[in-house]
Motif scaffolding. Structure first.
Motif, short mmCIF file in Angstrom:
data_model
loop_
_atom_site.label_atom_id
_atom_site.label_comp_id
_atom_site.label_asym_id
_atom_site.label_seq_id
_atom_site.Cartn_x
_atom_site.Cartn_y
_atom_site.Cartn_z
N ARG A 153 -1.59 -3.98 14.59
CA ARG A 153 -0.97 -4.34 13.30
C ARG A 153 -1.27 -3.25 12.28
O ARG A 153 -2.38 -2.72 12.23
CB ARG A 153 -1.50 -5.68 12.80
CG ARG A 153 -0.86 -6.16 11.48
CD ARG A 153 -1.34 -7.55 11.14
NE ARG A 153 -0.91 -8.50 12.16
CZ ARG A 153 -1.46 -9.69 12.36
NH1 ARG A 153 -2.48 -10.07 11.60
NH2 ARG A 153 -1.02 -10.49 13.30
N THR A 154 -0.27 -2.92 11.48
CA THR A 154 -0.44 -1.93 10.41
C THR A 154 0.16 -2.50 9.13
O THR A 154 1.28 -3.01 9.13
CB THR A 154 0.25 -0.60 10.77
OG1 THR A 154 -0.34 -0.08 11.97
CG2 THR A 154 0.06 0.42 9.65
N ILE A 155 -0.59 -2.41 8.06
CA ILE A 155 -0.15 -2.91 6.76
C ILE A 155 -0.11 -1.74 5.78
O ILE A 155 -1.08 -1.00 5.66
CB ILE A 155 -1.08 -4.02 6.23
CG1 ILE A 155 -1.07 -5.21 7.20
CG2 ILE A 155 -0.66 -4.47 4.84
CD1 ILE A 155 -2.10 -6.28 6.87
N THR B 71 0.03 -1.14 -10.16
CA THR B 71 1.09 -2.11 -9.88
C THR B 71 1.58 -1.98 -8.45
O THR B 71 1.95 -0.88 -7.99
CB THR B 71 2.28 -1.91 -10.83
OG1 THR B 71 1.82 -2.01 -12.19
CG2 THR B 71 3.36 -2.95 -10.58
N LEU B 72 1.60 -3.10 -7.71
CA LEU B 72 2.10 -3.11 -6.34
C LEU B 72 3.63 -3.10 -6.35
O LEU B 72 4.26 -3.93 -7.00
CB LEU B 72 1.60 -4.37 -5.62
CG LEU B 72 2.07 -4.57 -4.17
CD1 LEU B 72 1.50 -3.49 -3.27
CD2 LEU B 72 1.69 -5.96 -3.68
N LEU B 73 4.22 -2.13 -5.63
CA LEU B 73 5.68 -2.04 -5.52
C LEU B 73 6.18 -2.76 -4.28
O LEU B 73 7.08 -3.59 -4.35
CB LEU B 73 6.12 -0.58 -5.50
CG LEU B 73 5.79 0.28 -6.71
CD1 LEU B 73 6.27 1.71 -6.51
CD2 LEU B 73 6.41 -0.31 -7.98
N THR B 74 5.64 -2.41 -3.11
CA THR B 74 6.02 -3.07 -1.86
C THR B 74 4.80 -3.20 -0.96
O THR B 74 3.85 -2.41 -1.06
CB THR B 74 7.10 -2.29 -1.08
OG1 THR B 74 6.55 -1.06 -0.62
CG2 THR B 74 8.32 -2.01 -1.93
N MET B 75 4.84 -4.20 -0.10
CA MET B 75 3.82 -4.35 0.93
C MET B 75 4.51 -4.70 2.24
O MET B 75 5.35 -5.60 2.28
CB MET B 75 2.80 -5.42 0.57
CG MET B 75 1.76 -5.67 1.66
SD MET B 75 0.41 -6.76 1.13
CE MET B 75 -0.54 -5.63 0.14
N SER B 76 4.17 -3.97 3.31
CA SER B 76 4.79 -4.19 4.62
C SER B 76 3.72 -4.44 5.67
O SER B 76 2.68 -3.77 5.67
CB SER B 76 5.62 -2.97 5.03
OG SER B 76 6.65 -2.72 4.10
N SER B 77 3.99 -5.39 6.56
CA SER B 77 3.11 -5.68 7.68
C SER B 77 3.93 -5.59 8.96
O SER B 77 4.97 -6.23 9.09
CB SER B 77 2.51 -7.08 7.55
OG SER B 77 1.74 -7.41 8.68
N ASN B 78 3.47 -4.76 9.91
CA ASN B 78 4.20 -4.55 11.15
C ASN B 78 3.27 -4.73 12.34
O ASN B 78 2.14 -4.25 12.34
CB ASN B 78 4.79 -3.14 11.18
CG ASN B 78 5.79 -2.91 10.05
OD1 ASN B 78 6.91 -3.39 10.11
ND2 ASN B 78 5.36 -2.21 9.01
#
Length: 205
Positions: free
Chosen positions: A173-175, A183-190
């Motif tokens: 898993r990679t986040i 400020t958080l713009l995007t967060m992705s979890s794969n």
């Protein structure tokens, strides 16, 4: 292998979630059969070699009952400003059974400790990268520059990557979190895992 992904876009209100799931084969020819949900719209996606097919039921009535759109890497690259050929070369380095390309950047990560994912023991590592530091993530110089330019267009100042790696170097898993200052713009979890069967993907009718 099978894969899942979820991205939260925090720059819109309310925050928008994009999900992706499917199966893929990297060699000898890249093929992907996946489903994506964006803003409540469900898309079926097939990637075969250098072409991507997208199923859009709502266009069938306008196109003689043909609900598929097709694009090639060249047109996608022109529209997005990213060289998708280079991106695919990077993707082909990925493998749910082999060492993660992020290991090339191991010196840029620090350990967070041990965890359990899908019943497997993994080791968490985290690194923070300015747009100008993306080559440390193992990206080629050209792809790192293109990605950095896109991040700067978003106003992004940092990408924070957390990877959960098995003892034999496989990233389960990679986040990735992209920030503009605090400020958080995007967060992705794969995530990905190996399939015990082979897959084939055919061009749509």
């Amino acid at each position: 292998f099978q894969f899942t992904g979820r991205t939260c876009v925090a720059t819109v209100s309310p925050a928008q979630e994009i999900t992706l799931a499917g199966v893929a084969r990297l060699q000898p020819k890249l093929v992907v059969d996946g489903h994506e949900t964006i803003a409540g719209r469900n898309l079926e996606i097939r990637f075969i070699g250098a072409k991507i097919y997208i199923y859009l039921a709502e266009i069938a009535s306008r196109d003689g009952g043909k609900p598929w759109l097709v694009a090639d890497l060249k047109s996608l690259s022109s529209a997005s400003g990213l060289d998708f050929s280079q991106l695919l070369d990077q993707v082909r380095q990925l493998s749910p059974t082999g060492p993660s390309p992020l290991l090339k950047a191991s010196s840029a990560f620090h350990p967070l400790g041990q965890a359990t994912i899908a019943g497997r023991t993994v080791y968490a590592y985290q690194g923070s990268f300015a747009p100008s530091d993306l080559t440390k993530l193992g990206l080629t110089a050209g792809l790192a520059k293109q990605t950095a330019d896109k991040l700067r267009q978003l106003g992004a100042t940092k990408e924070q990557v957390t990877s959960y790696v098995t003892s034999d170097g496989v990233a389960l898993r990679t986040i990735a979190a992209i920030y503009k200052g605090p400020t958080l713009l995007t967060m992705s979890s794969n995530s990905s895992s190996r399939l015990a069967r082979s897959i084939s993907v055919s061009p749509p009718p």
